[in-house]
Write a protein that holds these residues in place. Structure first.
Motif, PDB file in Angstrom:
ATOM      1  N   THR A 430     -14.335  38.571  37.453  1.00 22.24           N
ATOM      2  CA  THR A 430     -12.796  38.832  36.412  1.00 22.24           C
ATOM      3  C   THR A 430     -12.938  40.247  35.748  1.00 22.24           C
ATOM      4  O   THR A 430     -12.048  40.944  35.781  1.00 22.24           O
ATOM      5  N   LEU A 431     -13.984  40.407  35.064  1.00 20.67           N
ATOM      6  CA  LEU A 431     -14.301  41.557  34.553  1.00 20.67           C
ATOM      7  C   LEU A 431     -14.329  42.848  34.992  1.00 20.67           C
ATOM      8  O   LEU A 431     -13.687  43.889  34.601  1.00 20.67           O
ATOM      9  N   ALA A 432     -14.917  42.886  36.240  1.00 21.70           N
ATOM     10  CA  ALA A 432     -14.891  44.039  36.977  1.00 21.70           C
ATOM     11  C   ALA A 432     -13.433  44.389  37.411  1.00 21.70           C
ATOM     12  O   ALA A 432     -13.301  45.446  37.437  1.00 21.70           O
ATOM     13  N   SER A 433     -12.847  43.182  37.737  1.00 21.24           N
ATOM     14  CA  SER A 433     -11.186  43.651  38.253  1.00 21.24           C
ATOM     15  C   SER A 433     -10.424  44.230  37.297  1.00 21.24           C
ATOM     16  O   SER A 433      -9.553  44.785  37.217  1.00 21.24           O
ATOM     17  N   LEU A 434     -10.787  43.740  36.137  1.00 26.51           N
ATOM     18  CA  LEU A 434      -9.849  43.887  34.924  1.00 26.51           C
ATOM     19  C   LEU A 434     -10.084  45.265  34.506  1.00 26.51           C
ATOM     20  O   LEU A 434      -9.452  46.208  34.199  1.00 26.51           O
ATOM     21  N   ALA A 435     -11.480  45.862  34.592  1.00 25.11           N
ATOM     22  CA  ALA A 435     -11.705  47.138  34.398  1.00 25.11           C
ATOM     23  C   ALA A 435     -11.697  47.878  35.590  1.00 25.11           C
ATOM     24  O   ALA A 435     -11.921  49.380  35.327  1.00 25.11           O
ATOM     25  N   GLY A 436     -11.098  47.466  36.663  1.00 22.72           N
ATOM     26  CA  GLY A 436     -11.127  48.356  37.820  1.00 22.72           C
ATOM     27  C   GLY A 436     -12.414  49.009  38.570  1.00 22.72           C
ATOM     28  O   GLY A 436     -12.316  50.042  39.197  1.00 22.72           O
ATOM     29  N   ILE A 437     -13.366  48.115  38.024  1.00 21.03           N
ATOM     30  CA  ILE A 437     -14.575  48.753  39.062  1.00 21.03           C
ATOM     31  C   ILE A 437     -14.592  47.710  40.109  1.00 21.03           C
ATOM     32  O   ILE A 437     -14.779  46.547  39.819  1.00 21.03           O
ATOM     33  N   SER A 438     -15.430  48.540  41.143  1.00 18.99           N
ATOM     34  CA  SER A 438     -15.821  47.566  42.167  1.00 18.99           C
ATOM     35  C   SER A 438     -17.251  47.342  42.190  1.00 18.99           C
ATOM     36  O   SER A 438     -17.994  48.089  42.291  1.00 18.99           O
ATOM     37  N   VAL A 439     -17.661  46.064  42.114  1.00 17.73           N
ATOM     38  CA  VAL A 439     -19.065  45.689  42.015  1.00 17.73           C
ATOM     39  C   VAL A 439     -19.281  44.693  43.327  1.00 17.73           C
ATOM     40  O   VAL A 439     -18.543  43.896  43.519  1.00 17.73           O
ATOM     41  N   GLY A 440     -20.296  45.167  44.207  1.00 18.49           N
ATOM     42  CA  GLY A 440     -20.489  44.674  45.435  1.00 18.49           C
ATOM     43  C   GLY A 440     -21.055  43.199  45.307  1.00 18.49           C
ATOM     44  O   GLY A 440     -21.527  42.893  44.211  1.00 18.49           O
ATOM     45  N   LEU A 441     -20.985  42.317  46.189  1.00 19.19           N
ATOM     46  CA  LEU A 441     -21.182  40.882  46.353  1.00 19.19           C
ATOM     47  C   LEU A 441     -22.971  40.809  45.603  1.00 19.19           C
ATOM     48  O   LEU A 441     -23.181  40.250  44.980  1.00 19.19           O
ATOM     49  N   GLY A 442     -23.664  41.612  46.181  1.00 18.88           N
ATOM     50  CA  GLY A 442     -25.157  41.607  45.910  1.00 18.88           C
ATOM     51  C   GLY A 442     -25.110  42.055  44.370  1.00 18.88           C
ATOM     52  O   GLY A 442     -26.022  41.390  43.756  1.00 18.88           O
ATOM     53  N   GLY A 443     -24.443  42.925  43.882  1.00 20.55           N
ATOM     54  CA  GLY A 443     -24.324  43.591  42.568  1.00 20.55           C
ATOM     55  C   GLY A 443     -24.059  42.166  41.499  1.00 20.55           C
ATOM     56  O   GLY A 443     -24.736  42.159  40.714  1.00 20.55           O
ATOM     57  N   ARG A 444     -23.073  41.627  42.003  1.00 22.78           N
ATOM     58  CA  ARG A 444     -22.601  40.377  40.932  1.00 22.78           C
ATOM     59  C   ARG A 444     -23.739  39.344  40.979  1.00 22.78           C
ATOM     60  O   ARG A 444     -23.760  38.947  39.865  1.00 22.78           O
ATOM     61  N   VAL A 445     -24.210  39.128  42.249  1.00 26.80           N
ATOM     62  CA  VAL A 445     -24.973  38.269  41.899  1.00 26.80           C
ATOM     63  C   VAL A 445     -26.479  38.294  41.185  1.00 26.80           C
ATOM     64  O   VAL A 445     -26.815  37.857  40.282  1.00 26.80           O
ATOM     65  N   ILE A 446     -26.793  39.768  41.096  1.00 24.76           N
ATOM     66  CA  ILE A 446     -27.975  40.264  40.569  1.00 24.76           C
ATOM     67  C   ILE A 446     -27.550  40.316  38.962  1.00 24.76           C
ATOM     68  O   ILE A 446     -28.375  39.947  38.252  1.00 24.76           O
ATOM     69  N   ILE A 447     -26.496  40.796  38.635  1.00 24.25           N
ATOM     70  CA  ILE A 447     -26.154  40.573  37.351  1.00 24.25           C
ATOM     71  C   ILE A 447     -26.029  38.904  36.748  1.00 24.25           C
ATOM     72  O   ILE A 447     -26.511  38.987  35.709  1.00 24.25           O
ATOM     73  N   ALA A 448     -25.560  38.215  37.747  1.00 19.96           N
ATOM     74  CA  ALA A 448     -25.451  36.827  37.183  1.00 19.96           C
ATOM     75  C   ALA A 448     -26.933  36.213  36.788  1.00 19.96           C
ATOM     76  O   ALA A 448     -26.849  35.720  35.945  1.00 19.96           O
ATOM     77  N   VAL A 449     -27.816  36.471  37.800  1.00 13.43           N
ATOM     78  CA  VAL A 449     -29.123  35.918  37.542  1.00 13.43           C
ATOM     79  C   VAL A 449     -29.818  36.639  36.463  1.00 13.43           C
ATOM     80  O   VAL A 449     -30.422  35.969  35.578  1.00 13.43           O
ATOM     81  N   ILE A 450     -29.804  37.935  36.575  1.00 20.87           N
ATOM     82  CA  ILE A 450     -30.612  38.786  35.356  1.00 20.87           C
ATOM     83  C   ILE A 450     -29.957  38.112  33.911  1.00 20.87           C
ATOM     84  O   ILE A 450     -30.759  37.982  33.020  1.00 20.87           O
ATOM     85  N   GLY A 451     -28.515  38.286  33.918  1.00 19.82           N
ATOM     86  CA  GLY A 451     -27.842  37.721  32.839  1.00 19.82           C
ATOM     87  C   GLY A 451     -28.319  36.566  32.205  1.00 19.82           C
ATOM     88  O   GLY A 451     -28.558  36.135  30.906  1.00 19.82           O
ATOM     89  N   THR A 452     -28.418  35.552  33.296  1.00 15.23           N
ATOM     90  CA  THR A 452     -28.759  34.055  32.874  1.00 15.23           C
ATOM     91  C   THR A 452     -30.269  34.182  32.496  1.00 15.23           C
ATOM     92  O   THR A 452     -30.529  33.465  31.098  1.00 15.23           O
ATOM     93  N   VAL A 453     -30.956  34.801  32.969  1.00 12.50           N
ATOM     94  CA  VAL A 453     -32.592  34.413  32.589  1.00 12.50           C
ATOM     95  C   VAL A 453     -32.700  35.397  31.184  1.00 12.50           C
ATOM     96  O   VAL A 453     -33.452  34.560  30.240  1.00 12.50           O
TER      97      VAL A 453
END
Ligand code: PFF
Length: 471
Positions: A430-453
């Motif tokens: 949601t945030l990426a599409s709001l900001a008009g940034i395109s983050v690939g699927l892999g990128g989103r998964v990495i952000i989610a995992v690192i963010g959670t840890v």
């Protein structure tokens, strides 16, 4: 605390919670999202998300509510032992105000359609009718009427208002929907609709899984009322005898049943009248379905039954949304319930009127903003339950039941790891599409995992430091 209102019976709580969950999300949002996202493919992904994310998330919110025995600000403050708990609770309250502001505008539309359906006022020109009444001064008037109905129920409190009304309205919703579903099945031309909705298309599913998961997850959170502290508030009125896992299952299954049932009415009807289901969008109920009603024999009667059902479902959800800010004023600021109801309603009358006058802001608030706020709220809940409470959360899970013991640890594991990763993934989308940034699927998964840890480490260390410094 002893004078705090509470549910008369566990059944009352379950009915009120299902009533709170089952609302416009089930009958208005779910059918058009399903129709626009490939029918059965969406249905399957949605069901998977409800089981994998929705059910454990709902249980987490219930655990917070009963553990804290207070409305979000006070409960989260005492459970986290830190001031940011109050801020999170305040954010929850803000979320309910934001959602109810637009919810009440749509509730007003439903109220109006309920009143005019017996004479079929909109049958001649459904599109024009909807266009002319959806925004403007008349929309403001109906929003105020809807809000008035909701406020009148909350005014009387948990046991005398909310529980009583839910006990009547929720069974009413289910019975009329069942009747309508049976009636729909007798209409000619519905076969294609059932096929679209119910047949399993593995190829379509494989090709579209990733594009469907976002809307399916958003819908699962919205329909279960997750992340706004509403379910937390309802559970705060429970006693220790209630079995939270059992109640969660009953509530999630009933809520899903009502959504699927609404789909069984709306989607075949659209097909039977040759209305393109994908074309509907948010206006589906009001334009496409109204077109279908207009061409059916006895359309006025069916339309009235349908909109009465939607109205009842919307009212029981509206009261759950209003209860949270009202109960917060009562619990944390000692404002008498009736005065609190009036105060919050006056505020909502103003904010909702603003939305009823400006469709562009309405679109943003009812879509992106609502989804975003619910996702942030749920993320915070999972962090608190999964990383801060842990043992206490397990104890709360077990209180009142021995039957689901084997599920306790897998549940906590899901809440600690799976939920935050998935929710953070959705948030990044949601945030990426709001900001008009395109983050690939892999990128989103990495952000989610690192963010959670990272958050897990920060939260655990923070709570250890707090504990040490308090000794
Ligand atoms: N679950 C409600 C529905 O499906 O209509 C909407 C809703 C109510 C969302 C309360 C969030 C909430 F806190």
């Amino acid at each position: 605390m002893s004078d705090r209102d509470s549910w008369i019976s566990n059944l009352g709580f379950v009915l009120a919670a299902v009533g709170g969950a089952a609302g416009l999300g089930n009958i208005w949002r779910f059918p058009w999202l399903t129709a626009g996202n490939g029918g059965s493919a969406f249905l399957i992904v949605y069901l998977l998300v409800v089981v994998g994310i929705g059910v454990p998330g709902l249980l987490a919110e219930f655990v917070l509510g009963r553990c804290g025995r207070q409305t979000p600000t006070a409960a989260l403050r005492s459970l986290t032992g830190s001031r940011w708990g109050s801020w999170l609770g305040a954010f929850n309250v803000l979320t309910t105000l934001v959602i109810l502001s637009f919810y009440s505008v749509v509730g007003g539309w439903i109220l109006r359609y309920t009143l005019v359906s017996p004479v079929g006022t909109y049958f001649g020109q459904p599109q024009q009718y909807f266009g002319a009444m959806s925004f403007g001064l008349e929309a403001v008037a109906f929003h105020l009427l809807f809000l008035g109905i909701v406020a009148a129920i909350v005014f009387f409190g948990i046991s005398n208002g909310i529980e009583r009304v839910s006990k009547v309205m929720l069974p009413g919703v289910v019975i009329i929907l069942l009747g309508l579903a049976v009636w729909t099945a007798t209409q000619p031309g519905t076969a294609a609709g059932y096929a679209f909705y119910l047949s399993f298309d593995a190829e379509y599913l494989a090709a579209n899984f990733l594009s469907v998961i976002g809307p399916a997850a958003g819908q699962a959170l919205f329909t279960l009322s997750l992340g706004a502290g509403v379910m937390l508030t309802y559970a705060s009125y429970l006693d220790d005898n209630a079995s939270l896992p059992r109640d969660t299952l009953v509530i999630a299954v009933s809520n899903t049943f009502i959504g699927v049932l609404a789909g069984l009415v709306v989607i075949p009807l659209l097909f039977s009248q040759g209305v393109d289901p994908g074309q509907g969008g948010p206006g589906a109920l009001f334009v496409a379905l109204a077109t279908a009603f207009a061409t059916l024999p006895g359309g006025e009667l069916v339309a009235t039954a349908f909109f009465v059902t939607v109205l009842m479902a919307a009212v029981t959800s509206g009261i759950s949304l209003l209860e949270t800010p009202v109960a917060t004023l009562v619990d944390s600021f000692g404002v008498p319930r009736r005065r609190a109801t009036v105060l919050v309603s006056v505020l909502l009358a103003a904010t909702g009127s603003g939305l009823a006058l400006t469709s562009s802001v309405f679109q943003f608030v009812s879509g992106t903003l609502a989804d975003l706020m619910l996702t942030v709220g749920l993320f915070a809940f999972t962090v608190i339950v999964g990383w801060l409470l842990r043992g206490d959360a397990l104890a709360e899970f077990r209180a009142g039941t021995a039957r689901f013991e084997w599920l306790a640890k897998p549940w906590l594991l899901t809440v600690s790891w799976v939920l935050p990763v998935v929710v953070l993934f959705l948030l990044t989308n949601t945030l990426a599409s709001l900001a008009g940034i395109s983050v690939g699927l892999g990128g989103r998964v990495i952000i989610a995992v690192i963010g959670t840890v990272a958050l897990a480490v920060v939260v655990r260390n923070g709570s250890r430091t707090d504990r040490l410094s308090s000794h």
